[in-house]
Design a protein around this motif. Structure first.
Motif, mmCIF file in Angstrom:
data_model
loop_
_atom_site.group_PDB
_atom_site.id
_atom_site.type_symbol
_atom_site.label_atom_id
_atom_site.label_comp_id
_atom_site.label_asym_id
_atom_site.label_seq_id
_atom_site.Cartn_x
_atom_site.Cartn_y
_atom_site.Cartn_z
ATOM 1 N N THR A 45 16.082 11.654 -12.732
ATOM 2 C CA THR A 45 16.639 11.606 -11.366
ATOM 3 C C THR A 45 15.853 10.627 -10.503
ATOM 4 O O THR A 45 16.434 9.815 -9.783
ATOM 5 C CB THR A 45 16.608 13.011 -10.752
ATOM 6 N N GLN A 46 14.513 10.676 -10.584
ATOM 7 C CA GLN A 46 13.706 9.745 -9.802
ATOM 8 C C GLN A 46 13.836 8.313 -10.321
ATOM 9 O O GLN A 46 13.811 7.365 -9.539
ATOM 10 C CB GLN A 46 12.244 10.185 -9.828
ATOM 11 N N VAL A 47 13.988 8.143 -11.639
ATOM 12 C CA VAL A 47 14.141 6.798 -12.189
ATOM 13 C C VAL A 47 15.477 6.194 -11.760
ATOM 14 O O VAL A 47 15.554 5.008 -11.413
ATOM 15 C CB VAL A 47 14.018 6.839 -13.725
ATOM 16 N N PHE A 48 16.529 6.980 -11.736
ATOM 17 C CA PHE A 48 17.815 6.475 -11.258
ATOM 18 C C PHE A 48 17.766 6.163 -9.766
ATOM 19 O O PHE A 48 18.424 5.228 -9.300
ATOM 20 C CB PHE A 48 18.918 7.488 -11.570
ATOM 21 N N SER A 49 17.010 6.939 -9.019
ATOM 22 C CA SER A 49 16.799 6.602 -7.608
ATOM 23 C C SER A 49 16.073 5.266 -7.478
ATOM 24 O O SER A 49 16.404 4.447 -6.600
ATOM 25 C CB SER A 49 16.002 7.707 -6.922
ATOM 26 N N PHE A 50 15.101 5.005 -8.361
ATOM 27 C CA PHE A 50 14.406 3.718 -8.373
ATOM 28 C C PHE A 50 15.367 2.578 -8.726
ATOM 29 O O PHE A 50 15.334 1.504 -8.110
ATOM 30 C CB PHE A 50 13.266 3.783 -9.385
ATOM 31 N N ILE A 51 16.256 2.792 -9.711
ATOM 32 C CA ILE A 51 17.259 1.778 -10.062
ATOM 33 C C ILE A 51 18.163 1.498 -8.872
ATOM 34 O O ILE A 51 18.488 0.338 -8.556
ATOM 35 C CB ILE A 51 18.076 2.245 -11.277
ATOM 36 N N ASN A 52 18.564 2.547 -8.162
ATOM 37 C CA ASN A 52 19.421 2.386 -6.987
ATOM 38 C C ASN A 52 18.717 1.555 -5.911
ATOM 39 O O ASN A 52 19.310 0.637 -5.330
ATOM 40 C CB ASN A 52 19.790 3.765 -6.446
ATOM 41 N N VAL A 53 17.436 1.844 -5.659
ATOM 42 C CA VAL A 53 16.690 1.122 -4.619
ATOM 43 C C VAL A 53 16.530 -0.349 -4.997
ATOM 44 O O VAL A 53 16.752 -1.248 -4.175
ATOM 45 C CB VAL A 53 15.317 1.791 -4.409
ATOM 46 N N GLN A 54 16.160 -0.626 -6.255
ATOM 47 C CA GLN A 54 15.932 -1.998 -6.673
ATOM 48 C C GLN A 54 17.212 -2.832 -6.602
ATOM 49 O O GLN A 54 17.228 -3.948 -6.070
ATOM 50 C CB GLN A 54 15.360 -2.016 -8.094
ATOM 51 N N LEU A 55 18.294 -2.307 -7.163
ATOM 52 C CA LEU A 55 19.553 -3.062 -7.178
ATOM 53 C C LEU A 55 20.110 -3.237 -5.772
ATOM 54 O O LEU A 55 20.565 -4.330 -5.397
ATOM 55 C CB LEU A 55 20.576 -2.347 -8.068
ATOM 56 N N PHE A 56 20.066 -2.184 -4.966
ATOM 57 C CA PHE A 56 20.640 -2.254 -3.625
ATOM 58 C C PHE A 56 19.852 -3.208 -2.728
ATOM 59 O O PHE A 56 20.447 -4.042 -2.016
ATOM 60 C CB PHE A 56 20.682 -0.856 -3.018
ATOM 61 N N LEU A 92 7.810 3.863 -17.216
ATOM 62 C CA LEU A 92 9.258 3.667 -17.353
ATOM 63 C C LEU A 92 9.770 2.690 -16.297
ATOM 64 O O LEU A 92 10.572 1.797 -16.596
ATOM 65 C CB LEU A 92 9.966 5.017 -17.240
ATOM 66 N N LYS A 93 9.314 2.832 -15.060
ATOM 67 C CA LYS A 93 9.728 1.894 -14.006
ATOM 68 C C LYS A 93 9.239 0.482 -14.311
ATOM 69 O O LYS A 93 9.952 -0.500 -14.042
ATOM 70 C CB LYS A 93 9.176 2.354 -12.652
ATOM 71 N N LYS A 94 8.034 0.373 -14.865
ATOM 72 C CA LYS A 94 7.469 -0.942 -15.180
ATOM 73 C C LYS A 94 8.306 -1.652 -16.238
ATOM 74 O O LYS A 94 8.488 -2.875 -16.193
ATOM 75 C CB LYS A 94 6.029 -0.764 -15.649
ATOM 76 N N GLU A 95 8.822 -0.906 -17.225
ATOM 77 C CA GLU A 95 9.667 -1.520 -18.252
ATOM 78 C C GLU A 95 11.044 -1.895 -17.708
ATOM 79 O O GLU A 95 11.650 -2.864 -18.153
ATOM 80 C CB GLU A 95 9.819 -0.560 -19.432
#
Length: 637
Positions: free
Chosen positions: A458-469, A388-391
């Motif tokens: 929850t972990q995927v949204f944390s990954f989105i937060n880290v990447q964008l920030f 999911l993170k890779k996509e």
């Protein structure tokens, strides 16, 4: 009639008077225009006469000048002869040339130095970014090492417990030798039944001598072959996609029922557990798709829950054995009741419920199988999360900077063109939502427990937060007003999706985006130049550190309205607080530590699965067709 005639006459006279007045005004206007035209003609004539006079004077002055030049006496030009010292001139020229060469070399050296300095600054900036990435990786590896050490300590403790269990095996085998020495001794609940070199408690029904006599017979080679055939049948069944029965994974319940029926949990040595793990791993690796991964995630989680509620520690083995013996003496028919887990019916359906499960003593193979199953569950969960993170990663790189076609349409405006342009510019955000929805549908169609779906998102949204920030803080062109509006519009789409997802599956996913949400709120904040540092940290950005606030404040620019940014006093206060609160040897390194770290941990344990999964029941479970067709299946009556 007189009155009417008088009124008509007055109206006619008024209209005639108006006409006469209009004609008079028009005549006066034409007369004034004619007079003005005549006056302008006179002025043109006067100016033309003045030009002609000036031309005559210029011609006369030119002729006078030519006549004066012709009558003037010739001028004798004197040639100045300079006496030069040739040697001094040559030496001076050589010195000048030498100085010019030195100046050129100095300028070239300066240019080369500036070029090297710019390259060094660029290289240092790249190294700083790489250093930040390496720090993130290093911290991640340290966290992984710490988790591995914790897991190793837990495994050591469990291995000690398992070694104690293995050490206690000879003491368990001692009654078997006594039974072999006294073959004529009648079987009883105290004597037990011998199978695979271990003593297993047996429930005796004195009213059914047939079952009693069969229980006293030692296992033969035919029984071993039959059990091996049954294992092969089970392995063949789980190789296929058995699907679900009223939302319950058939493969997990089938494996559990076979293991209970064969009493594999009470075996000191058996290969069925290793074969099951190898077969499940091979099925996952052979078809590495999201559907297959979700299918085995649901099955492994359910099977692990069944094992958690069935197996117990070795410390309570003697007490449990005594309880089983006493219950067998008091009610010999109790275990053949319709609610017993091992009861089978001729139509190929399993009857029983988890509420009546009797816990069994956890032997070494069963405990090892439980550990391997938990590791397999963590692996499948990690692979789904990685996919999911890779996509999402390529789309997140495009979602951090606003395209040129992005326009924020004001509220209440009915501009259809602006709405279409905004929808076209939000295509990357819509693709992210589409990917998340697809994964949700795959997980729900395979009946993955809701708490696992919640932890995954929850972990995927944390990954989105880290990447964008992190992208926002590393790219200066992203810290702008218009870019903040673009990211804010995309975050609104994610918020709507979380509300649609409901609390059961979303959990705290929206809260994981707090860093990028607060950073975007700071970018689009109006009248930033009037805000103090306390207002910014307390009201708008409580989750951001001083390093992060300082980074955003120094890179911000309003490319839309041209307004001022954070006041310089607040920025100076940020830097002062960073220096005061610095704990690293290098203050600059501590100032540059503004990046976030991604979470690679597994956010659940066996106890969480047992606590968070709803009550499951194995009543009325259909056997697979292959298991129903084959004779000698574990569930034949």
């Amino acid at each position: 009639m007189k009155r009417a005639s008088l009124t008509c006459q007055c109206a006619w006279r008024q209209s005639m008077a108006r006409r006469q007045l209009g004609k008079l005004r028009l005549a006066n206007l034409e007369r004034e225009r004619f007079n003005e035209l005549c006056r302008l003609h006179e002025m043109v004539d006067v100016l033309q006469q003045a030009v002609e006079d000036a031309e005559v004077r210029v011609i006369a002055e030119r002729e006078a000048a030519l006549k004066a030049i012709a009558e003037a006496p010739p001028v004798i030009k004197e040639k100045v002869v300079l006496v030069e010292d040739t040697e001094k001139v040559n030496s001076s020229k050589a010195e000048v040339e030498r100085l010019k060469g030195l100046l050129g070399a100095e300028m070239q050296a300066t240019f080369d130095a500036k070029k090297a300095l710019s390259k060094a600054e660029l290289r240092n900036e790249k190294l700083a970014r790489l250093l930040g990435v390496q720090e993130i990786k290093n911290k991640t590896l340290q966290d992984s090492l710490k988790r591995m050490e914790e897991k190793a300590s837990d495994l050591d403790a469990e291995n000690k417990m398992l070694r104690q269990a293995v050490a206690s095996i000879p003491a368990i085998k001692s009654p078997s030798s006594e039974i072999q020495k006294e073959p004529d001794l009648q079987a009883s609940p105290e004597n037990g039944k011998i199978a695979n070199g271990a003593v297993k408690p047996m429930i005796v029904d004195r009213e059914e001598d047939f079952h009693h006599d069969n229980a006293d017979e030692p296992p033969s080679s035919n029984d071993a072959d039959a059990e091996k055939q049954q294992q092969e049948l089970l392995i063949k069944c789980i190789s296929e996609d058995l699907g679900f029965s009223t939302g319950r994974p058939v493969a997990a319940y089938l494996i559990y029922r076979c293991l209970v029926h064969w009493r594999s949990f009470e075996e000191d040595r058996t290969t069925v557990f290793d074969r099951l793990i190898q077969k499940i791993s091979a099925a996952i690796e052979a078809r590495d798709s999201d559907e297959t991964l979700a299918y085995w995630l649901s099955n492994s989680c359910t099977l692990l829950l069944l094992l958690q509620r069935t197996l117990k520690n070795n410390g309570a083995a003697a007490l449990a054995r005594q309880r089983r013996r006493s219950s067998a003496l008091k009610s010999p028919r109790e275990n053949q009741a319709p609610g017993h887990p091992e009861r089978s019916v001729p139509d190929g359906r399993l009857v029983g419920g988890l509420a009546d499960i009797c816990q069994v003593e956890a032997k070494y193979p069963a405990l090892a199988f439980k550990q391997q199953l938990m590791a397999l569950l963590e692996k499948v969960y990690g692979v789904i999360r990685h996919n999911l993170k890779k996509e999402l990663s390529p789309l997140l790189g495009m979602c951090i900077q606003a395209p040129r076609t992005f326009v924020v349409s004001p509220r209440g405006s009915g501009s259809q063109g602006a709405d279409m342009a905004q929808q076209a510019s939000m295509a990357h955000w819509q693709s992210i939502i589409k990917i998340l929805t697809n994964y949700l549908n795959v997980l729900k169609s395979n009946y993955v427990p809701p708490f696992l779906i919640c932890k995954l998102f929850t972990q995927v949204f944390s990954f989105i937060n880290v990447q964008l920030f992190n992208s926002l803080l590393l790219r200066r062109e992203c810290c702008s007003f218009s870019n903040g509006e673009y990211v804010k519009a995309g975050l609104d789409e994610l918020e709507h999706w979380c509300h649609w997802l409901t609390e059961e599956y979303a959990g705290s996913s929206w809260d994981e985006l707090k860093h990028i949400r607060q950073a975007v709120a700071l970018l689009i904040l109006e009248e930033k130049h009037n805000k103090s540092l306390k207002e910014i940290t307390d009201e708008f950005c409580p989750a951001l550190s001083m390093q992060q606030l300082y980074r955003i404040s120094t890179m911000y620019c309003d490319d839309k309205y041209g307004t001022l940014g954070i006041p310089s006093e607040a920025v100076a206060s940020m830097r002062a607080k960073m220096i005061e609160g610095s704990t690293s040897p290098s203050v600059q390194d501590d100032i540059n530590s503004f990046l976030l770290d991604d979470d690679f941990s597994i956010p659940f344990s066996v106890d969480d699965i047992a606590r968070l999964m709803v009550h499951v029941d194995i009543a009325d479970m259909d056997l697979p067709p292959l298991m129903q067709e084959k004779s000698g299946s574990p569930f034949e009556p």
